[in-house]
Design a protein around this motif. Structure first.
Motif, PDB file in Angstrom:
ATOM      1  N   THR A 254      19.451   9.861  -7.680  1.00  0.00           N
ATOM      2  CA  THR A 254      18.284  10.698  -7.520  1.00  0.00           C
ATOM      3  C   THR A 254      18.141  11.189  -6.295  1.00  0.00           C
ATOM      4  O   THR A 254      18.260  10.403  -5.236  1.00  0.00           O
ATOM      5  N   VAL A 255      17.408  12.267  -6.107  1.00  0.00           N
ATOM      6  CA  VAL A 255      17.090  12.669  -4.742  1.00  0.00           C
ATOM      7  C   VAL A 255      15.606  13.393  -5.046  1.00  0.00           C
ATOM      8  O   VAL A 255      15.285  14.031  -6.102  1.00  0.00           O
ATOM      9  N   ALA A 256      14.674  12.726  -4.534  1.00  0.00           N
ATOM     10  CA  ALA A 256      13.207  12.923  -4.679  1.00  0.00           C
ATOM     11  C   ALA A 256      12.428  13.648  -3.588  1.00  0.00           C
ATOM     12  O   ALA A 256      12.780  13.456  -2.409  1.00  0.00           O
ATOM     13  N   GLY A 257      11.550  14.369  -3.620  1.00  0.00           N
ATOM     14  CA  GLY A 257      10.834  15.051  -2.617  1.00  0.00           C
ATOM     15  C   GLY A 257       9.272  15.167  -3.232  1.00  0.00           C
ATOM     16  O   GLY A 257       8.986  14.142  -3.957  1.00  0.00           O
ATOM     17  N   LEU A 258       8.475  15.893  -2.523  1.00  0.00           N
ATOM     18  CA  LEU A 258       6.978  15.692  -2.817  1.00  0.00           C
ATOM     19  C   LEU A 258       6.801  16.157  -4.372  1.00  0.00           C
ATOM     20  O   LEU A 258       5.840  15.355  -4.882  1.00  0.00           O
ATOM     21  N   ASP A 259       7.308  16.976  -4.997  1.00  0.00           N
ATOM     22  CA  ASP A 259       6.804  17.393  -6.170  1.00  0.00           C
ATOM     23  C   ASP A 259       8.032  17.679  -6.999  1.00  0.00           C
ATOM     24  O   ASP A 259       7.854  18.532  -8.181  1.00  0.00           O
TER      25      ASP A 259
ATOM     26  N   LYS B 213       1.933  17.494  -7.366  1.00  0.00           N
ATOM     27  CA  LYS B 213       2.229  17.373  -5.793  1.00  0.00           C
ATOM     28  C   LYS B 213       2.137  15.932  -5.414  1.00  0.00           C
ATOM     29  O   LYS B 213       0.781  15.250  -5.873  1.00  0.00           O
ATOM     30  N   GLY B 214       2.912  15.239  -5.010  1.00  0.00           N
ATOM     31  CA  GLY B 214       2.635  14.057  -4.236  1.00  0.00           C
ATOM     32  C   GLY B 214       3.394  13.088  -5.224  1.00  0.00           C
ATOM     33  O   GLY B 214       3.307  11.841  -4.727  1.00  0.00           O
ATOM     34  N   SER B 215       3.757  13.304  -6.393  1.00  0.00           N
ATOM     35  CA  SER B 215       4.262  12.432  -7.231  1.00  0.00           C
ATOM     36  C   SER B 215       5.824  12.138  -7.331  1.00  0.00           C
ATOM     37  O   SER B 215       6.328  11.386  -8.061  1.00  0.00           O
TER      38      SER B 215
ATOM     39  N   ILE C  37       0.887  -1.108   0.026  1.00  0.00           N
ATOM     40  CA  ILE C  37      -0.165  -0.072   0.045  1.00  0.00           C
ATOM     41  C   ILE C  37       0.767   1.089  -0.030  1.00  0.00           C
ATOM     42  O   ILE C  37       1.873   1.122   0.693  1.00  0.00           O
ATOM     43  N   THR C  38       0.364   2.195  -0.536  1.00  0.00           N
ATOM     44  CA  THR C  38       1.286   3.496  -1.063  1.00  0.00           C
ATOM     45  C   THR C  38       0.178   4.558  -0.925  1.00  0.00           C
ATOM     46  O   THR C  38      -0.913   4.429  -0.996  1.00  0.00           O
ATOM     47  N   LYS C  39       0.811   5.707  -0.848  1.00  0.00           N
ATOM     48  CA  LYS C  39      -0.121   7.016  -0.942  1.00  0.00           C
ATOM     49  C   LYS C  39       0.304   7.668  -2.341  1.00  0.00           C
ATOM     50  O   LYS C  39       1.424   7.568  -2.662  1.00  0.00           O
ATOM     51  N   VAL C  40      -0.983   7.890  -2.907  1.00  0.00           N
ATOM     52  CA  VAL C  40      -0.880   8.819  -4.441  1.00  0.00           C
ATOM     53  C   VAL C  40      -1.771   9.887  -4.176  1.00  0.00           C
ATOM     54  O   VAL C  40      -2.861  10.045  -3.287  1.00  0.00           O
ATOM     55  N   PRO C  41      -1.682  11.120  -4.943  1.00  0.00           N
ATOM     56  CA  PRO C  41      -2.560  12.067  -4.906  1.00  0.00           C
ATOM     57  C   PRO C  41      -3.966  11.920  -5.456  1.00  0.00           C
ATOM     58  O   PRO C  41      -3.694  11.141  -6.621  1.00  0.00           O
TER      59      PRO C  41
ATOM     60  N   ALA D 137       7.657   8.865  -6.248  1.00  0.00           N
ATOM     61  CA  ALA D 137       7.419   7.697  -7.008  1.00  0.00           C
ATOM     62  C   ALA D 137       7.957   7.650  -8.503  1.00  0.00           C
ATOM     63  O   ALA D 137       8.651   6.544  -8.842  1.00  0.00           O
ATOM     64  N   PHE D 138       7.960   8.774  -8.837  1.00  0.00           N
ATOM     65  CA  PHE D 138       8.947   9.176  -9.967  1.00  0.00           C
ATOM     66  C   PHE D 138      10.101   9.017  -9.979  1.00  0.00           C
ATOM     67  O   PHE D 138      11.039   8.260 -10.901  1.00  0.00           O
ATOM     68  N   GLY D 139      10.633   9.227  -8.719  1.00  0.00           N
ATOM     69  CA  GLY D 139      12.337   9.184  -8.598  1.00  0.00           C
ATOM     70  C   GLY D 139      12.486   7.752  -8.559  1.00  0.00           C
ATOM     71  O   GLY D 139      13.574   7.235  -8.905  1.00  0.00           O
ATOM     72  N   ALA D 140      11.619   6.665  -7.971  1.00  0.00           N
ATOM     73  CA  ALA D 140      11.758   5.469  -7.709  1.00  0.00           C
ATOM     74  C   ALA D 140      11.720   4.763  -9.045  1.00  0.00           C
ATOM     75  O   ALA D 140      12.310   3.733  -9.445  1.00  0.00           O
ATOM     76  N   ASN D 141      10.727   5.127 -10.069  1.00  0.00           N
ATOM     77  CA  ASN D 141      10.650   4.957 -11.504  1.00  0.00           C
ATOM     78  C   ASN D 141      12.091   4.982 -12.383  1.00  0.00           C
ATOM     79  O   ASN D 141      12.834   4.050 -12.742  1.00  0.00           O
ATOM     80  N   LEU D 142      12.791   6.046 -11.915  1.00  0.00           N
ATOM     81  CA  LEU D 142      14.166   6.338 -12.399  1.00  0.00           C
ATOM     82  C   LEU D 142      15.112   5.203 -11.713  1.00  0.00           C
ATOM     83  O   LEU D 142      16.044   4.821 -12.581  1.00  0.00           O
ATOM     84  N   ASP D 143      15.055   5.256 -10.756  1.00  0.00           N
ATOM     85  CA  ASP D 143      15.996   4.315  -9.951  1.00  0.00           C
ATOM     86  C   ASP D 143      15.898   2.965 -10.425  1.00  0.00           C
ATOM     87  O   ASP D 143      16.877   2.191 -10.321  1.00  0.00           O
ATOM     88  N   GLU D 144      14.548   2.459 -10.613  1.00  0.00           N
ATOM     89  CA  GLU D 144      14.642   1.200 -11.095  1.00  0.00           C
ATOM     90  C   GLU D 144      15.337   0.832 -12.389  1.00  0.00           C
ATOM     91  O   GLU D 144      15.644  -0.423 -12.615  1.00  0.00           O
TER      92      GLU D 144
END
Length: 157
Positions: A121-126, A100-102, A50-54, A105-112
């Motif tokens: 990568t360094v990711a934050g809220l937006d 906002k809020g992505s 379970i994760t959080k998404v906007p 998750a987008f950083g994780a996509n890049l890391d994959e």
């Protein structure tokens, strides 16, 4: 209640309601007569991916992550079309603004992807900062992503 049935109920609750906190999830479970501890909910959240998404209002809510069998590159490019707002190359960095809020998750996509042009990568809220070893590699990352980011103005330095 057995774990499998609790997980099914949690999935149902999350799909039918906008659940934003573990406390809210505990409240809904109690409405169904299920009493569990915070630790159990935390384990369930981890086990169920379970994760959080906007949501449409930009508020973060729980969703059950489902395995995505798409090619990781295609998944990244599809997500870029949806969540990325702009990309700016600054020397050996690329800064990607997201809705906002992505950012995480987008950083994780890049890391994959484990691209050799991406050192980290360094990711934050937006936003996501993509670090490359030099400007040449940063330009390759920029060129790959810029055409998929729907912006009025895409910048490069």
């Amino acid at each position: 209640m057995k774990k499998e049935k609790r997980h099914a109920l949690i999935s149902q609750i999350i799909n039918e309601n906008s659940i934003t906190t573990q406390d809210q999830l505990l409240f809904f479970l109690e409405k169904y007569g299920i009493k569990v501890t915070q630790a159990t909910i935390s384990r369930d959240i981890r086990d169920m991916h379970i994760t959080k998404v906007p949501d449409f209002n930009g508020n973060l809510r729980f969703v059950v992550y489902h395995q995505d069998d798409r090619d990781p590159v295609q998944k990244l490019l599809d997500n870029a079309r949806i969540v990325a707002i702009s990309i700016t190359q600054v020397h050996f960095l690329n800064v990607i603004k997201t809705i906002k809020g992505s950012g995480n998750a987008f950083g994780a996509n890049l890391d994959e992807l484990d691209f050799p042009e991406i050192t980290g990568t360094v990711a934050g809220l937006d936003s996501v900062v993509v670090i490359s070893k030099d400007e040449t590699d940063a330009k390759k990352v920029y060129d790959m992503l810029a055409k998929y980011i729907n912006t009025k103005e895409v910048e490069a330095s």
